[in-house]
Design a protein around this motif. Structure first.
Motif, PDB file in Angstrom:
ATOM      1  N   GLY A  12       0.797  -1.226   0.000  1.00  0.00           N
ATOM      2  CA  GLY A  12       0.000   0.000   0.000  1.00  0.00           C
ATOM      3  C   GLY A  12       0.825   1.270   0.000  1.00  0.00           C
ATOM      4  O   GLY A  12       0.261   2.366   0.045  1.00  0.00           O
ATOM      5  N   LYS A  13       2.137   1.144  -0.088  1.00  0.00           N
ATOM      6  CA  LYS A  13       3.001   2.325  -0.030  1.00  0.00           C
ATOM      7  C   LYS A  13       2.836   3.190  -1.276  1.00  0.00           C
ATOM      8  O   LYS A  13       2.634   2.689  -2.387  1.00  0.00           O
ATOM      9  N   THR A  14       2.896   4.492  -1.071  1.00  0.00           N
ATOM     10  CA  THR A  14       2.908   5.471  -2.149  1.00  0.00           C
ATOM     11  C   THR A  14       4.202   6.260  -2.061  1.00  0.00           C
ATOM     12  O   THR A  14       4.591   6.706  -0.989  1.00  0.00           O
ATOM     13  N   VAL A  15       4.893   6.401  -3.184  1.00  0.00           N
ATOM     14  CA  VAL A  15       6.136   7.162  -3.221  1.00  0.00           C
ATOM     15  C   VAL A  15       5.968   8.313  -4.201  1.00  0.00           C
ATOM     16  O   VAL A  15       5.629   8.093  -5.370  1.00  0.00           O
ATOM     17  N   GLU A  22       0.507  -1.963  -7.624  1.00  0.00           N
ATOM     18  CA  GLU A  22       0.609  -2.862  -8.780  1.00  0.00           C
ATOM     19  C   GLU A  22       2.004  -3.474  -8.859  1.00  0.00           C
ATOM     20  O   GLU A  22       2.155  -4.652  -9.206  1.00  0.00           O
ATOM     21  N   GLU A  23       3.005  -2.686  -8.547  1.00  0.00           N
ATOM     22  CA  GLU A  23       4.382  -3.203  -8.516  1.00  0.00           C
ATOM     23  C   GLU A  23       4.508  -4.272  -7.431  1.00  0.00           C
ATOM     24  O   GLU A  23       5.160  -5.307  -7.617  1.00  0.00           O
ATOM     25  N   GLN A  24       3.887  -4.040  -6.293  1.00  0.00           N
ATOM     26  CA  GLN A  24       3.934  -5.000  -5.188  1.00  0.00           C
ATOM     27  C   GLN A  24       3.216  -6.291  -5.548  1.00  0.00           C
ATOM     28  O   GLN A  24       3.704  -7.386  -5.258  1.00  0.00           O
ATOM     29  N   LYS A  25       2.064  -6.189  -6.197  1.00  0.00           N
ATOM     30  CA  LYS A  25       1.339  -7.384  -6.622  1.00  0.00           C
ATOM     31  C   LYS A  25       2.167  -8.192  -7.607  1.00  0.00           C
ATOM     32  O   LYS A  25       2.215  -9.429  -7.536  1.00  0.00           O
ATOM     33  N   SER A  26       2.827  -7.513  -8.535  1.00  0.00           N
ATOM     34  CA  SER A  26       3.675  -8.203  -9.500  1.00  0.00           C
ATOM     35  C   SER A  26       4.800  -8.951  -8.805  1.00  0.00           C
ATOM     36  O   SER A  26       5.132 -10.088  -9.169  1.00  0.00           O
ATOM     37  N   LEU A  61      -5.093  -4.360   2.202  1.00  0.00           N
ATOM     38  CA  LEU A  61      -5.544  -5.521   2.970  1.00  0.00           C
ATOM     39  C   LEU A  61      -5.925  -6.675   2.042  1.00  0.00           C
ATOM     40  O   LEU A  61      -5.626  -7.840   2.322  1.00  0.00           O
ATOM     41  N   ALA A  62      -6.573  -6.353   0.936  1.00  0.00           N
ATOM     42  CA  ALA A  62      -7.001  -7.389  -0.001  1.00  0.00           C
ATOM     43  C   ALA A  62      -5.804  -8.091  -0.628  1.00  0.00           C
ATOM     44  O   ALA A  62      -5.818  -9.312  -0.824  1.00  0.00           O
ATOM     45  N   VAL A  63      -4.750  -7.334  -0.939  1.00  0.00           N
ATOM     46  CA  VAL A  63      -3.550  -7.936  -1.526  1.00  0.00           C
ATOM     47  C   VAL A  63      -2.886  -8.881  -0.537  1.00  0.00           C
ATOM     48  O   VAL A  63      -2.506 -10.009  -0.889  1.00  0.00           O
ATOM     49  N   PHE A  64      -2.748  -8.452   0.714  1.00  0.00           N
ATOM     50  CA  PHE A  64      -2.117  -9.339   1.709  1.00  0.00           C
ATOM     51  C   PHE A  64      -2.987 -10.544   1.987  1.00  0.00           C
ATOM     52  O   PHE A  64      -2.473 -11.668   2.155  1.00  0.00           O
ATOM     53  N   ASP A  65      -4.288 -10.350   2.024  1.00  0.00           N
ATOM     54  CA  ASP A  65      -5.199 -11.470   2.242  1.00  0.00           C
ATOM     55  C   ASP A  65      -5.043 -12.517   1.137  1.00  0.00           C
ATOM     56  O   ASP A  65      -4.986 -13.726   1.407  1.00  0.00           O
ATOM     57  N   GLU A  66      -4.948 -12.058  -0.106  1.00  0.00           N
ATOM     58  CA  GLU A  66      -4.767 -12.989  -1.222  1.00  0.00           C
ATOM     59  C   GLU A  66      -3.411 -13.688  -1.133  1.00  0.00           C
ATOM     60  O   GLU A  66      -3.301 -14.884  -1.405  1.00  0.00           O
ATOM     61  N   GLN A 256      23.214 -22.441   6.761  1.00  0.00           N
ATOM     62  CA  GLN A 256      23.665 -21.978   5.454  1.00  0.00           C
ATOM     63  C   GLN A 256      22.638 -21.031   4.864  1.00  0.00           C
ATOM     64  O   GLN A 256      21.435 -21.296   4.931  1.00  0.00           O
ATOM     65  N   VAL A 257      23.116 -19.915   4.300  1.00  0.00           N
ATOM     66  CA  VAL A 257      22.226 -18.892   3.750  1.00  0.00           C
ATOM     67  C   VAL A 257      22.620 -18.619   2.302  1.00  0.00           C
ATOM     68  O   VAL A 257      23.802 -18.491   1.986  1.00  0.00           O
ATOM     69  N   ARG A 258      21.634 -18.548   1.447  1.00  0.00           N
ATOM     70  CA  ARG A 258      21.868 -18.129   0.066  1.00  0.00           C
ATOM     71  C   ARG A 258      20.763 -17.172  -0.352  1.00  0.00           C
ATOM     72  O   ARG A 258      19.726 -17.065   0.308  1.00  0.00           O
ATOM     73  N   GLU A 259      20.999 -16.463  -1.424  1.00  0.00           N
ATOM     74  CA  GLU A 259      20.049 -15.458  -1.910  1.00  0.00           C
ATOM     75  C   GLU A 259      19.475 -15.869  -3.256  1.00  0.00           C
ATOM     76  O   GLU A 259      20.174 -16.443  -4.086  1.00  0.00           O
ATOM     77  N   ILE A 260      18.208 -15.553  -3.446  1.00  0.00           N
ATOM     78  CA  ILE A 260      17.575 -15.705  -4.749  1.00  0.00           C
ATOM     79  C   ILE A 260      17.179 -14.312  -5.224  1.00  0.00           C
ATOM     80  O   ILE A 260      16.387 -13.630  -4.571  1.00  0.00           O
ATOM     81  N   PRO A 261      17.763 -13.846  -6.320  1.00  0.00           N
ATOM     82  CA  PRO A 261      17.515 -12.467  -6.758  1.00  0.00           C
ATOM     83  C   PRO A 261      16.080 -12.233  -7.210  1.00  0.00           C
ATOM     84  O   PRO A 261      15.400 -13.139  -7.692  1.00  0.00           O
ATOM     85  N   LEU A 262      15.636 -10.999  -7.025  1.00  0.00           N
ATOM     86  CA  LEU A 262      14.314 -10.559  -7.456  1.00  0.00           C
ATOM     87  C   LEU A 262      14.473  -9.461  -8.508  1.00  0.00           C
ATOM     88  O   LEU A 262      15.355  -8.603  -8.385  1.00  0.00           O
ATOM     89  N   THR A 263      13.631  -9.494  -9.508  1.00  0.00           N
ATOM     90  CA  THR A 263      13.680  -8.495 -10.575  1.00  0.00           C
ATOM     91  C   THR A 263      12.356  -7.752 -10.618  1.00  0.00           C
ATOM     92  O   THR A 263      11.307  -8.365 -10.869  1.00  0.00           O
ATOM     93  N   PRO A 264      12.352  -6.444 -10.373  1.00  0.00           N
ATOM     94  CA  PRO A 264      11.083  -5.706 -10.351  1.00  0.00           C
ATOM     95  C   PRO A 264      10.481  -5.583 -11.744  1.00  0.00           C
ATOM     96  O   PRO A 264      11.188  -5.648 -12.762  1.00  0.00           O
ATOM     97  N   LYS A 265       9.188  -5.406 -11.783  1.00  0.00           N
ATOM     98  CA  LYS A 265       8.513  -5.150 -13.056  1.00  0.00           C
ATOM     99  C   LYS A 265       9.052  -3.861 -13.668  1.00  0.00           C
ATOM    100  O   LYS A 265       9.355  -3.795 -14.867  1.00  0.00           O
ATOM    101  N   ASN A 266       9.188  -2.830 -12.858  1.00  0.00           N
ATOM    102  CA  ASN A 266       9.779  -1.552 -13.280  1.00  0.00           C
ATOM    103  C   ASN A 266      10.853  -1.168 -12.276  1.00  0.00           C
ATOM    104  O   ASN A 266      10.582  -1.123 -11.077  1.00  0.00           O
ATOM    105  N   ASP A 267      12.056  -0.882 -12.763  1.00  0.00           N
ATOM    106  CA  ASP A 267      13.165  -0.560 -11.874  1.00  0.00           C
ATOM    107  C   ASP A 267      13.249   0.946 -11.636  1.00  0.00           C
ATOM    108  O   ASP A 267      12.459   1.728 -12.179  1.00  0.00           O
ATOM    109  N   TRP A 268      14.225   1.344 -10.813  1.00  0.00           N
ATOM    110  CA  TRP A 268      14.452   2.753 -10.487  1.00  0.00           C
ATOM    111  C   TRP A 268      15.690   3.243 -11.235  1.00  0.00           C
ATOM    112  O   TRP A 268      16.688   2.525 -11.342  1.00  0.00           O
TER     113      TRP A 268
END
Length: 374
Positions: A12-15, A22-26, A61-66, A256-268
């Motif tokens: 729900g953040k607005t910047v 929509e970016e968060q849902k993606s 709330l609806a996005v987190f619920d889903e 043991q810890v490893r990372e899995i990269p994430l790629t945004p729909k739209n970057d900055w």
């Protein structure tokens, strides 16, 4: 036992007046859910700041619920652990927690001085998972009146001590605090002077501490880690490489810890040049990702462009900031990077703003007027 650690969803953040939903849902449904389905973790750890405010919108709330409904419906039966962060309403996160527990969805209750573990089992034995929501000194002091608490560090240390953890067992803790040594990115809320910082020693005895609050992924110690936020939320994070953390607990002491990269729909993106350069067809054709990307523009023209913001926004639809870098702004000391405001006093911030807006220092009379209100 395999754990997936993430935090700071800020649903729900607005910047800069641009909704990020929509970016968060993606990100949640297009990337994190598929990673979970592929990795099949035994547990998912979400370390606070689920929402961006304590009273989130119906859409958030609806996005987190889903999202949690999808997690609960996974065929391999992963368990989900969620704590409240400083942006969340602790009561809202805790709502329905006893019913959700039965379905493997564990939401941190409002802190009341007692943090009881959830116990899971694997081929190496039992693992105790503790959920410590974001706490402040006054809260812990109220519920632990006999404990010596003089600082935020004391409050977390005493809250951990009250857990009565068995150090011989494998122990995991979810927490949402500013731990000393963490590199902040500027989009988090931290107290001036680091007064809210917690010494890593407060978490001694845990095999893994899944931290939230800081948006850049990093290890504080080999066993204390920030997963970072899955999305960028400020231009201070423009160079961040976002990811989720996969934690594998084997026998006691073997993590043991490893990372899995994430790629945004739209970057900055940070772009700089003259108005003519940045609006030219050649530049736009060479950078198609900028059309829907989150953009900060710095113009180097000596004269301000009439209707420059609207003209640029028509090309770069998610433009968030516009700055100038020319002789006038350099003479006034104005740059797109204002420094770390969290380390400045109220007076320093006001003096800096006055200098930028007026091109001179504040007079003694004006300074005394401001000090009266501070």
């Amino acid at each position: 036992m395999k754990l997936l650690h993430t935090s700071d969803l800020h649903i729900g953040k607005t910047v800069a007046a641009i909704p990020m939903l929509e970016e968060q849902k993606s990100m949640l449904f297009g990337q994190i859910i598929p990673i979970i389905e592929k990795e099949r973790p035994d547990a998912i750890l979400i370390s606070g700041d689920v929402f961006d405010r304590s009273n989130p919108s119906a859409e958030a709330l609806a996005v987190f619920d889903e999202f949690i409904s999808d997690l609960a419906g996974l065929s391999f039966g992963t368990e989900v652990f969620v704590i409240s962060g400083n942006h969340d309403g602790a009561e809202r996160i805790a709502y329905g927690s006893r019913i959700l527990d039965r379905n493997g969805l564990h939401m941190s209750p409002v802190y009341d001085g007692a943090v009881k573990p959830h116990t899971m089992k694997d081929e190496y034995g039992e693992v105790d998972i503790y959920m410590l929501p974001f706490v402040k000194k006054a809260t812990v002091k109220y519920f632990l009146p006999d404990a010596e608490i003089e600082s935020e560090n004391d409050s977390v240390a005493q809250a951990v001590r009250a857990m009565d953890m068995d150090p011989e067992r494998r122990n995991v803790c979810l927490a949402h605090q500013f731990v000393s040594g963490a590199a902040v990115s500027g989009s988090e809320e931290t107290c001036i002077g680091g007064l809210d910082s917690v010494n890593p020693e407060a978490f001694a005895g845990f095999d893994y501490v899944a931290l939230g609050h800081i948006h850049g992924k990093q290890n504080i110690t080999p066993s204390i880690r920030y997963s970072g936020s899955p999305l960028k939320y400020s231009f201070s994070e423009v160079d961040h490489k976002k990811s989720v953390s996969i934690v594998e607990l084997k026998e006691k002491g073997n993590v043991q810890v490893r990372e899995i990269p994430l790629t945004p729909k739209n970057d900055w993106y940070d772009i700089k040049g003259t108005f003519a350069e940045l609006t030219s067809k050649e530049y736009r054709d060479a950078h198609p990702e900028l059309e829907e990307g989150y953009v900060r523009v710095t113009l180097t023209d000596e004269d301000d462009i009439v209707n420059g913001y609207k003209s640029l926004q028509a090309i770069y639809h998610n433009m968030m900031e516009l700055h100038y870098d020319n002789a006038r702004t350099r003479a006034l000391g104005i740059t797109s990077e204002s420094g770390d405001a969290s380390k400045k006093t109220d007076e320093e911030l006001i003096l800096e703003l006055f200098r930028i807006q007026n091109g001179r220092e504040m007079s003694e009379e004006e300074l005394q007027y401001i000090r009266k209100f501070i």
